[in-house]
Design a protein around this motif. Structure first.
Motif, PDB file in Angstrom:
ATOM      1  N   CYS A 299       0.891  -1.137  -0.045  1.00  0.00           N
ATOM      2  CA  CYS A 299      -0.114  -0.016   0.191  1.00  0.00           C
ATOM      3  C   CYS A 299       0.914   1.190  -0.211  1.00  0.00           C
ATOM      4  CB  CYS A 299      -1.052   0.147   1.149  1.00  0.00           C
ATOM      5  SG  CYS A 299      -2.356  -0.913   0.952  1.00  0.00           S
ATOM      6  N   ALA A 300       2.130   1.111   0.109  1.00  0.00           N
ATOM      7  CA  ALA A 300       2.753   2.414   0.187  1.00  0.00           C
ATOM      8  C   ALA A 300       3.196   2.866  -1.027  1.00  0.00           C
ATOM      9  CB  ALA A 300       4.400   1.925   0.948  1.00  0.00           C
ATOM     10  N   ARG A 301       2.853   1.975  -2.190  1.00  0.00           N
ATOM     11  CA  ARG A 301       3.062   2.828  -3.448  1.00  0.00           C
ATOM     12  C   ARG A 301       1.794   2.450  -4.227  1.00  0.00           C
ATOM     13  NH1 ARG A 301       5.354  -1.980  -2.336  1.00  0.00           N
ATOM     14  NH2 ARG A 301       5.040  -3.697  -3.885  1.00  0.00           N
ATOM     15  N   CYS A 302       1.690   3.461  -5.251  1.00  0.00           N
ATOM     16  CA  CYS A 302       0.596   3.232  -6.245  1.00  0.00           C
ATOM     17  C   CYS A 302       1.035   2.973  -7.662  1.00  0.00           C
ATOM     18  CB  CYS A 302       0.027   4.919  -6.469  1.00  0.00           C
ATOM     19  SG  CYS A 302      -1.279   5.058  -7.601  1.00  0.00           S
ATOM     20  N   VAL A 303       0.848   1.520  -7.871  1.00  0.00           N
ATOM     21  CA  VAL A 303       1.080   0.794  -8.976  1.00  0.00           C
ATOM     22  C   VAL A 303       0.124   0.186  -9.699  1.00  0.00           C
ATOM     23  CG1 VAL A 303       3.666   0.480  -7.860  1.00  0.00           C
ATOM     24  CG2 VAL A 303       1.778  -1.225  -7.836  1.00  0.00           C
ATOM     25  N   ASP A 304       0.466  -0.141 -10.941  1.00  0.00           N
ATOM     26  CA  ASP A 304      -0.493  -0.951 -11.858  1.00  0.00           C
ATOM     27  C   ASP A 304      -0.191  -2.418 -11.520  1.00  0.00           C
ATOM     28  OD1 ASP A 304      -1.311   1.285 -13.174  1.00  0.00           O
ATOM     29  OD2 ASP A 304       0.069   1.100 -15.055  1.00  0.00           O
ATOM     30  N   SER A 305      -1.281  -3.251 -11.628  1.00  0.00           N
ATOM     31  CA  SER A 305      -1.177  -4.607 -11.308  1.00  0.00           C
ATOM     32  C   SER A 305      -0.403  -5.248 -12.448  1.00  0.00           C
ATOM     33  CB  SER A 305      -2.524  -5.276 -11.617  1.00  0.00           C
ATOM     34  OG  SER A 305      -2.503  -6.773 -11.674  1.00  0.00           O
ATOM     35  N   LYS A 306       0.742  -5.924 -12.019  1.00  0.00           N
ATOM     36  CA  LYS A 306       1.393  -6.671 -13.274  1.00  0.00           C
ATOM     37  C   LYS A 306       0.732  -8.200 -13.323  1.00  0.00           C
ATOM     38  CE  LYS A 306       5.692  -4.313 -11.796  1.00  0.00           C
ATOM     39  NZ  LYS A 306       5.692  -3.607 -10.452  1.00  0.00           N
ATOM     40  N   LYS A 307      -0.402  -8.445 -12.970  1.00  0.00           N
ATOM     41  CA  LYS A 307      -1.047  -9.741 -13.440  1.00  0.00           C
ATOM     42  C   LYS A 307      -1.849  -9.500 -14.499  1.00  0.00           C
ATOM     43  CE  LYS A 307      -0.461 -12.991 -11.333  1.00  0.00           C
ATOM     44  NZ  LYS A 307       0.380 -14.236 -11.498  1.00  0.00           N
ATOM     45  N   LYS A 308      -1.832 -10.721 -15.260  1.00  0.00           N
ATOM     46  CA  LYS A 308      -3.086 -10.543 -16.173  1.00  0.00           C
ATOM     47  C   LYS A 308      -4.281 -10.671 -15.440  1.00  0.00           C
ATOM     48  CE  LYS A 308      -0.739 -13.016 -20.168  1.00  0.00           C
ATOM     49  NZ  LYS A 308      -0.930 -14.217 -20.872  1.00  0.00           N
ATOM     50  N   PHE A 309      -5.441  -9.911 -16.122  1.00  0.00           N
ATOM     51  CA  PHE A 309      -6.652  -9.769 -15.312  1.00  0.00           C
ATOM     52  C   PHE A 309      -7.814 -10.163 -16.419  1.00  0.00           C
ATOM     53  CE2 PHE A 309      -4.918  -5.524 -16.110  1.00  0.00           C
ATOM     54  CZ  PHE A 309      -6.153  -4.939 -16.799  1.00  0.00           C
ATOM     55  N   LEU A 310      -8.850 -10.288 -15.862  1.00  0.00           N
ATOM     56  CA  LEU A 310     -10.109 -10.345 -16.481  1.00  0.00           C
ATOM     57  C   LEU A 310     -11.099  -9.230 -16.575  1.00  0.00           C
ATOM     58  CD1 LEU A 310      -9.130 -13.558 -16.201  1.00  0.00           C
ATOM     59  CD2 LEU A 310     -11.413 -13.951 -17.096  1.00  0.00           C
ATOM     60  N   LEU A 311     -11.273  -8.488 -17.700  1.00  0.00           N
ATOM     61  CA  LEU A 311     -12.389  -7.617 -17.597  1.00  0.00           C
ATOM     62  C   LEU A 311     -13.814  -7.939 -17.107  1.00  0.00           C
ATOM     63  CD1 LEU A 311     -11.321  -5.478 -20.796  1.00  0.00           C
ATOM     64  CD2 LEU A 311     -10.788  -4.938 -18.114  1.00  0.00           C
ATOM     65  N   VAL A 312     -15.014  -7.312 -17.112  1.00  0.00           N
ATOM     66  CA  VAL A 312     -16.107  -7.697 -16.572  1.00  0.00           C
ATOM     67  C   VAL A 312     -16.617  -8.735 -17.929  1.00  0.00           C
ATOM     68  CG1 VAL A 312     -18.523  -6.999 -16.347  1.00  0.00           C
ATOM     69  CG2 VAL A 312     -16.517  -5.830 -15.237  1.00  0.00           C
ATOM     70  N   SER A 313     -16.146  -8.035 -19.023  1.00  0.00           N
ATOM     71  CA  SER A 313     -16.604  -8.739 -20.451  1.00  0.00           C
ATOM     72  C   SER A 313     -15.988 -10.185 -20.465  1.00  0.00           C
ATOM     73  CB  SER A 313     -15.926  -7.953 -21.695  1.00  0.00           C
ATOM     74  OG  SER A 313     -14.673  -8.132 -21.839  1.00  0.00           O
ATOM     75  N   GLY A 314     -15.097 -10.442 -19.522  1.00  0.00           N
ATOM     76  CA  GLY A 314     -14.144 -11.858 -19.836  1.00  0.00           C
ATOM     77  C   GLY A 314     -12.941 -11.634 -20.611  1.00  0.00           C
ATOM     78  N   ALA A 315     -12.656 -10.615 -21.209  1.00  0.00           N
ATOM     79  CA  ALA A 315     -11.452 -10.575 -21.986  1.00  0.00           C
ATOM     80  C   ALA A 315     -10.402 -10.595 -21.187  1.00  0.00           C
ATOM     81  CB  ALA A 315     -11.449  -9.342 -22.850  1.00  0.00           C
TER      82      ALA A 315
ATOM     83  N   LYS B 286      -6.522  -8.965 -20.067  1.00  0.00           N
ATOM     84  CA  LYS B 286      -5.710  -7.841 -20.428  1.00  0.00           C
ATOM     85  C   LYS B 286      -4.509  -7.779 -19.387  1.00  0.00           C
ATOM     86  CE  LYS B 286      -8.378  -6.619 -23.847  1.00  0.00           C
ATOM     87  NZ  LYS B 286      -8.111  -6.750 -25.094  1.00  0.00           N
ATOM     88  N   ARG B 287      -3.757  -6.773 -19.497  1.00  0.00           N
ATOM     89  CA  ARG B 287      -2.683  -6.223 -18.735  1.00  0.00           C
ATOM     90  C   ARG B 287      -2.683  -4.805 -18.873  1.00  0.00           C
ATOM     91  NH1 ARG B 287       1.624  -9.827 -17.146  1.00  0.00           N
ATOM     92  NH2 ARG B 287       1.656 -11.699 -18.476  1.00  0.00           N
TER      93      ARG B 287
END
Length: 119
Positions: free
Chosen positions: A70-86, A88-89
């Protein structure tokens, strides 16, 4: 007496880490070893699951006690699923049409630096 009302259910869990900053887990599902998981799954065994590669960048609040994420503001480095199921990174939002891509559900808490969540 005032009427009894039920509290609204918040999507992300938010915790203050500084005077004007917030720490929150991503609302979007992530891929861990090619399996779809959530930050709630990570929270069931944070000591083990937060140590998995880049999980703490996707679930910073859940992993904070283990990684101080929580000490830093970063983007997720994991692949994730949009609500649509796609799948992305965060680079997908960063490289093109950033404003419209960051407006998609869950993107602000997933790609926090790119989408200006911490500003």
């Amino acid at each position: 007496t005032s009427p009894t009302t039920s509290a609204p259910v918040a999507a992300p869990v938010v915790s203050p880490t500084g005077e004007d900053s917030e720490c929150t887990d991503s609302e979007l599902r992530l891929l861990v070893n090619r399996k779809i998981k959530t930050c709630k799954w990570v929270a069931q065994n944070p000591l083990k699951r937060c140590s998995k590669k880049n999980v703490s960048t996707h679930c910073p609040l859940t992993c904070d006690s283990e990684t101080k994420s929580c000490a830093r503001c970063v983007d997720s480095k994991k692949k994730f699923l949009l609500v649509s199921g796609a799948t992305k990174r965060c680079g997908w939002a960063k490289n093109k049409n950033t404003e419209s891509r960051c407006a998609k559900d869950g993107m602000d808490t997933t790609c926090q630096a790119t989408c200006g969540f911490c500003e």
